[in-house]
Scaffold this motif. Structure first.
Motif: not given
Length: 398
Positions: A241-259
């Motif tokens: 689980g984690g986040i999907k973040w799109k701070p602008s139209a030019a970039s996006e970031l997905d970070i998920l951690i778990g086991t």
């Protein structure tokens, strides 16, 4: 028809050419590119390559040339309620100094969506692949000279699922269940030990918590059953689980951690591993994009004497459109693997590099030149190799 919400678990990206339809292949599913309207696309790819160290040998290694022909067909039909997609291709490869390794790979994929209501869809998928496993890979890794030719692996996947939401929905859900069967059609006395069936259940859930941020959760349960080798029977389960973040139209970031848990049905010790998935995409201009990805994954693809492999991957890639005719790509990956071999562990580090230049004459025709390099270091010297390939080819769409 609205754009379908696709599963974020990207295991492999496959495209027969830049002119043809693109396909995202995952361990338990696949997604075929959707373009509005009924479609019929015929595509042909032809290439010539020079390959250094064809048999993935530790030192030296013979070189050869490869001639490849790759025709494919894509069909799509839809209305407001139904969407059907079909993709089929064959890849014929001929080798100058290793004609015993001449082969033809085959792949067929079909997918059907039914729109239950606005933003609600049910689907079913079916695929069949017959793929040649090169000498020095898979069951002949490190012992390529012990066989006269490579193996052929057949895999069949079927799944059914449900999707809710669109790319911009407050909540998005993708759930599916299915089965995948893998069987070798060559050297049956040995390869029958690796015939297996995998039953799986997968769920992906995203929920909007801010204007540009989703909370994300993904879980999968896999049950492996080996028809002739029960010692390899196991359950592989992960939850991240984690986040999907799109701070602008030019970039996006997905970070998920778990086991991730690997539970054997035999007397072998169970394994528990930290798991993560990271993806970052940056496209400041229409002509340039840059991406970084990283993750840990369990690979149960057969290697002689291996129970499973856990790999940590780190990849960076960039694409640059020089002008309306020329574009350039480059990517580099580092992969650190632990291979479980009964009562011991083998460590391997792999470097993969790819760069290429494409000439796009029109929407129907392009030509390209690619260079790839692959190097493997291992605790066991016989598995080490370095290999390079230069490919020149062209694509035509009809």
């Amino acid at each position: 028809m609205r754009k379908f919400f696709l599963s974020p678990i990207l295991i492999a990206f496959v495209a027969t050419s830049s002119n043809a339809v693109s396909i995202e292949k995952q361990a338990s599913n696949f997604d075929i590119e959707f373009v509005e309207g009924n479609q019929l696309i015929l595509n042909a790819n032809a290439s010539v390559a020079t390959i250094d160290n064809f048999l993935y040998e530790q030192s030296g290694g013979d070189s050869t040339t490869e001639i490849s022909l790759n025709p494919s067909v894509f069909l799509q039909a839809h209305n407001e309620t139904h969407l059907g997609q079909f993709f089929g291709e064959v890849i014929n490869r001929q080798y100058g100094d290793f004609d015993e390794d001449d082969h033809t790979d085959k792949s067929v994929l079909a997918k059907y969506f039914y729109k239950l209501a606005s933003d609600h869809r049910a689907f079913v998928s079916l695929s069949f692949d017959e793929i040649y496993e090169f000498r020095g890979r898979g069951l002949t890794k490190g012992i390529a000279s012990s066989v006269d030719k490579g193996d052929t692996v057949e895999s069949t996947l079927i799944n059914a699922g449900y999707q809710y939401g669109r790319v911009d929905s407050v909540s998005r859900l993708n759930a599916l269940l299915g089965q995948k069967q893998i069987e070798y059609s060559t050297r049956k006395s040995l390869t029958q030990l690796y015939k297996n069936t995998r039953d799986f259940v997968l769920i992906d859930l995203d929920y909007l918590v801010g204007a540009k941020t989703y909370l994300s959760f993904s879980a999968e349960y896999n049950q492996y059953e080996y028809e002739n080798n029960s010692a390899l029977d196991k359950d592989v389960i992960y939850a991240i689980g984690g986040i999907k973040w799109k701070p602008s139209a030019a970039s996006e970031l997905d970070i998920l951690i778990g086991t991730e848990q690997i539970k054997f049905n035999s007397n072998q010790s169970d394994e528990s591993k930290f798991k993560w998935r990271l993806n970052y995409n940056w496209m400041p201009f229409d002509y340039f994009n840059f991406s970084i990805s990283s993750g840990r994954a369990t690979d149960t693809k057969a290697e002689l004497g291996s129970d499973f492999k856990v790999s940590d991957s780190y990849t960076a890639s960039a694409n640059y459109k020089i002008n309306e005719f020329f574009s350039y790509k480059i990517s580099a990956s580092l992969i650190a693997s632990e291979i479980s071999l009964e009562e011991q562990i083998r460590n391997e580090d792999s470097l993969r590099f790819l760069t290429g230049l494409q000439f796009r004459y029109s929407e129907k025709f392009n030509a390209y030149i690619d260079f790839s390099y692959n190097e493997l270091e291992s605790d066991v010297v016989q598995f080490e190799f370095d290999r390079s390939q230069i490919t020149v080819g062209c694509n035509i769409s009809f």
